[in-house]
Design an enzyme around this catalytic site. Structure first.
Site, PDB file in Angstrom:
ATOM      1  N   ASN A  17       0.963  -1.407   0.007  1.00 34.98           N
ATOM      2  CA  ASN A  17       0.067  -0.001   0.060  1.00 34.98           C
ATOM      3  C   ASN A  17       0.939   1.197  -0.121  1.00 34.98           C
ATOM      4  O   ASN A  17       1.549   1.541   1.129  1.00 34.98           O
ATOM      5  CB  ASN A  17      -1.025  -0.156   1.301  1.00 34.98           C
ATOM      6  CG  ASN A  17      -1.700   1.157   1.555  1.00 34.98           C
ATOM      7  OD1 ASN A  17      -1.441   1.947   0.379  1.00 34.98           O
ATOM      8  ND2 ASN A  17      -2.608   1.058   2.357  1.00 34.98           N
ATOM      9  N   TRP A  18       0.971   1.594  -1.414  1.00 29.23           N
ATOM     10  CA  TRP A  18       1.232   2.758  -1.217  1.00 29.23           C
ATOM     11  C   TRP A  18       1.252   4.491  -0.398  1.00 29.23           C
ATOM     12  O   TRP A  18       2.325   5.770  -0.364  1.00 29.23           O
ATOM     13  CB  TRP A  18       2.122   3.306  -2.419  1.00 29.23           C
ATOM     14  CG  TRP A  18       3.671   2.289  -3.443  1.00 29.23           C
ATOM     15  CD1 TRP A  18       3.804   1.139  -3.116  1.00 29.23           C
ATOM     16  CD2 TRP A  18       3.425   2.232  -4.523  1.00 29.23           C
ATOM     17  NE1 TRP A  18       4.580   0.317  -3.374  1.00 29.23           N
ATOM     18  CE2 TRP A  18       4.422   1.217  -4.905  1.00 29.23           C
ATOM     19  CE3 TRP A  18       3.544   3.208  -6.343  1.00 29.23           C
ATOM     20  CZ2 TRP A  18       5.123   1.318  -5.993  1.00 29.23           C
ATOM     21  CZ3 TRP A  18       4.131   2.415  -7.046  1.00 29.23           C
ATOM     22  CH2 TRP A  18       5.269   1.726  -7.281  1.00 29.23           C
ATOM     23  N   LYS A  19      -0.086   4.155  -0.050  1.00 27.91           N
ATOM     24  CA  LYS A  19      -0.731   5.670   0.724  1.00 27.91           C
ATOM     25  C   LYS A  19       0.478   5.866  -0.926  1.00 27.91           C
ATOM     26  O   LYS A  19      -0.009   7.001  -1.911  1.00 27.91           O
ATOM     27  CB  LYS A  19       0.119   5.460   1.844  1.00 27.91           C
ATOM     28  CG  LYS A  19      -0.319   4.040   2.527  1.00 27.91           C
ATOM     29  CD  LYS A  19      -0.029   4.601   3.789  1.00 27.91           C
ATOM     30  CE  LYS A  19      -0.121   3.111   4.886  1.00 27.91           C
ATOM     31  NZ  LYS A  19      -0.336   3.799   6.478  1.00 27.91           N
ATOM     32  N   HIS A 103      -9.686   1.006   4.657  1.00 25.27           N
ATOM     33  CA  HIS A 103      -8.534   0.967   5.374  1.00 25.27           C
ATOM     34  C   HIS A 103      -9.374   2.886   6.053  1.00 25.27           C
ATOM     35  O   HIS A 103      -9.183   3.196   6.821  1.00 25.27           O
ATOM     36  CB  HIS A 103      -7.248   1.669   4.488  1.00 25.27           C
ATOM     37  CG  HIS A 103      -6.207   1.501   5.061  1.00 25.27           C
ATOM     38  ND1 HIS A 103      -5.490   2.877   5.951  1.00 25.27           N
ATOM     39  CD2 HIS A 103      -4.982   0.692   4.276  1.00 25.27           C
ATOM     40  CE1 HIS A 103      -4.314   2.590   6.281  1.00 25.27           C
ATOM     41  NE2 HIS A 103      -3.633   1.128   5.306  1.00 25.27           N
ATOM     42  N   GLU A 105      -7.697   5.020   7.262  1.00 21.89           N
ATOM     43  CA  GLU A 105      -6.403   5.946   7.301  1.00 21.89           C
ATOM     44  C   GLU A 105      -8.045   6.458   6.526  1.00 21.89           C
ATOM     45  O   GLU A 105      -8.300   7.287   7.155  1.00 21.89           O
ATOM     46  CB  GLU A 105      -5.240   6.050   6.587  1.00 21.89           C
ATOM     47  CG  GLU A 105      -4.202   6.120   7.188  1.00 21.89           C
ATOM     48  CD  GLU A 105      -3.188   5.484   6.598  1.00 21.89           C
ATOM     49  OE1 GLU A 105      -3.455   5.685   5.766  1.00 21.89           O
ATOM     50  OE2 GLU A 105      -1.922   5.571   7.412  1.00 21.89           O
ATOM     51  N   GLU A 175      -5.956  -5.341  10.564  1.00 25.43           N
ATOM     52  CA  GLU A 175      -5.288  -4.396  10.247  1.00 25.43           C
ATOM     53  C   GLU A 175      -5.438  -3.275  12.321  1.00 25.43           C
ATOM     54  O   GLU A 175      -6.353  -2.352  11.515  1.00 25.43           O
ATOM     55  CB  GLU A 175      -4.791  -2.673   9.318  1.00 25.43           C
ATOM     56  CG  GLU A 175      -4.323  -3.797   8.322  1.00 25.43           C
ATOM     57  CD  GLU A 175      -3.792  -2.599   7.621  1.00 25.43           C
ATOM     58  OE1 GLU A 175      -3.072  -3.224   6.742  1.00 25.43           O
ATOM     59  OE2 GLU A 175      -3.952  -1.459   6.865  1.00 25.43           O
ATOM     60  N   GLY A 181       1.761   1.892  10.653  1.00 27.82           N
ATOM     61  CA  GLY A 181       2.466   2.957  10.799  1.00 27.82           C
ATOM     62  C   GLY A 181       3.035   3.722  11.901  1.00 27.82           C
ATOM     63  O   GLY A 181       3.709   4.704  12.043  1.00 27.82           O
ATOM     64  N   SER A 216       2.901  -2.908  10.981  1.00 27.78           N
ATOM     65  CA  SER A 216       4.545  -2.638  10.985  1.00 27.78           C
ATOM     66  C   SER A 216       5.219  -3.918  10.888  1.00 27.78           C
ATOM     67  O   SER A 216       5.628  -4.270  11.426  1.00 27.78           O
ATOM     68  CB  SER A 216       4.356  -2.234  12.444  1.00 27.78           C
ATOM     69  OG  SER A 216       4.017  -0.978  12.285  1.00 27.78           O
ATOM     70  N   GLY A 237       2.727  -1.542   4.424  1.00 29.18           N
ATOM     71  CA  GLY A 237       2.350   0.031   3.997  1.00 29.18           C
ATOM     72  C   GLY A 237       4.379   0.758   4.250  1.00 29.18           C
ATOM     73  O   GLY A 237       4.219   0.368   3.343  1.00 29.18           O
ATOM     74  N   GLY A 238       4.847   1.194   4.650  1.00 26.44           N
ATOM     75  CA  GLY A 238       6.063   1.563   4.824  1.00 26.44           C
ATOM     76  C   GLY A 238       6.817   0.887   4.105  1.00 26.44           C
ATOM     77  O   GLY A 238       7.952   1.498   3.442  1.00 26.44           O
TER      78      GLY A 238
HETATM   79  C1  PEP Z   1      -1.294  -0.353   5.895  1.00 29.04           C
HETATM   80  O1  PEP Z   1      -1.458   1.414   5.962  1.00 29.04           O
HETATM   81  O2  PEP Z   1      -2.113  -0.934   5.145  1.00 29.04           O
HETATM   82  C2  PEP Z   1      -0.404  -1.029   6.895  1.00 29.04           C
HETATM   83  C3  PEP Z   1      -0.163  -1.628   7.541  1.00 29.04           C
HETATM   84  O3  PEP Z   1       0.843   0.154   6.991  1.00 29.04           O
HETATM   85  P1  PEP Z   1       2.193  -0.630   7.657  1.00 29.04           P
HETATM   86  O4  PEP Z   1       2.951  -1.118   7.318  1.00 29.04           O
HETATM   87  O5  PEP Z   1       3.784   1.109   7.229  1.00 29.04           O
HETATM   88  O6  PEP Z   1       2.064  -0.023   9.533  1.00 29.04           O
END
Ligand code: PEP
Length: 255
Positions: A17-19, A103, A105, A175, A181, A216, A237-238
């Site tokens: 997920n590049w966001k 999601h 966010e 999640e 994040g 994470s 994500g990250g």
């Molecule tokens: C996400 O945005 O779905 C996510 C899991 O982010 P991260 O891996 O950075 O926690």
């Protein structure tokens, strides 16, 4: 091919997920590093969910690879006078297979309710997209002992709108909001409990549905999470913003 397939019959799936990150230039660099690494036949499936505007670029670059493309959101409406919205049909038109729905966010910053998310899930499936349906509880809800009830209500809202059977063409991502994040991954016990609960809520079709963990995930903690019986991969994500870290996670799912 792996023994995991025999063990679970669910193909591992790792989704980036590049966001709201990237540019033409950095996307091209990242894909030029990652796509050659992920060549050939793999046990695990890999998908990249890019910002809307870069979807054609990502689809084009990955067209000769086995990496699938998805979007990060979709309109709850089919078409028409909804300025700024992107419909499911448009996502199919540019070559998407998956779309992230619900999601945390989107729930937190764009006030997406369980009902709006259920409508998005329905619109996505109506055009053949596979929703990656995200569920997760806040730290507050967890500390109040309401984690299972929160996830149960998020699931039920979609079940009420589309029916349980619709989940056969969907992926679920658990999640926990406090793990997204933050660098704080859920413990194996917490993941196991929640994934088992989600699978149980899906009744007789639960055994066939992929449930990913997100929050994470990094190359050094992916393997222990993927080893859990009810975990079928990750939403990342990250760590998906760098080819080597994303590749490390994909490798951990490919065993
Ligand atoms: C996400 O945005 O779905 C996510 C899991 O982010 P991260 O891996 O950075 O926690």
């Amino acid at each position: 091919m792996s023994t995991r397939l025999g063990k679970t019959s669910r193909r591992p799936l790792v989704i980036a997920n590049w966001k709201m990150n990237g540019s033409y230039h950095t996307n091209a660099e990242l894909l030029a590093q990652f796509a050659p690494q992920w060549q050939g036949v793999h046990c695990a499936e890999v998908a990249i969910c890019a910002p809307y505007i870069y979807l054609p670029q990502v689809v084009e670059v990955l067209s000769r690879s086995n990496i699938v493309v998805g979007a990060q959101d979709v309109s709850q409406f089919k078409l028409g006078a909804y300025t700024g919205e992107i419909s499911g049909a448009m996502l199919v038109d540019v070559g998407c297979h998956y779309v992230i729905v619900g999601h945390s966010e989107r729930r937190a910053y764009f006030a997406e309710s369980n009902r709006i998310i259920a409508e998005k899930f329905m619109q996505a499936q109506a055009v053949g997209l596979v929703p990656i349906f995200c569920v997760g509880e806040s730290l507050e809800r967890r500390e109040a002992g309401e984690a299972l009830a929160t996830i149960g209500a998020q699931l039920q809202a979609v079940i009420d709108m589309v029916g349980l059977g619709a989940f056969k063409q969907a992926v679920i991502a658990y999640e926990p909001v406090w793990a997204v994040g933050t660098g704080r991954i859920a413990t194996p016990e917490q993941v196991e409990e929640m994934h088992g609960f989600i699978r149980a809520q899906l009744g007789s079709i639960g055994a066939g549905i992929r449930i990913l963990y997100g929050g994470s995930v990094k190359p050094d903690n992916a393997a222990q999470t993927f080893a859990l019986d009810d975990v079928d991969g990750a939403l990342v994500g990250g760590a998906a913003l760098q080819a080597n870290t994303f590749y490390g996670i994909c490798q951990a799912a490919d065993l």
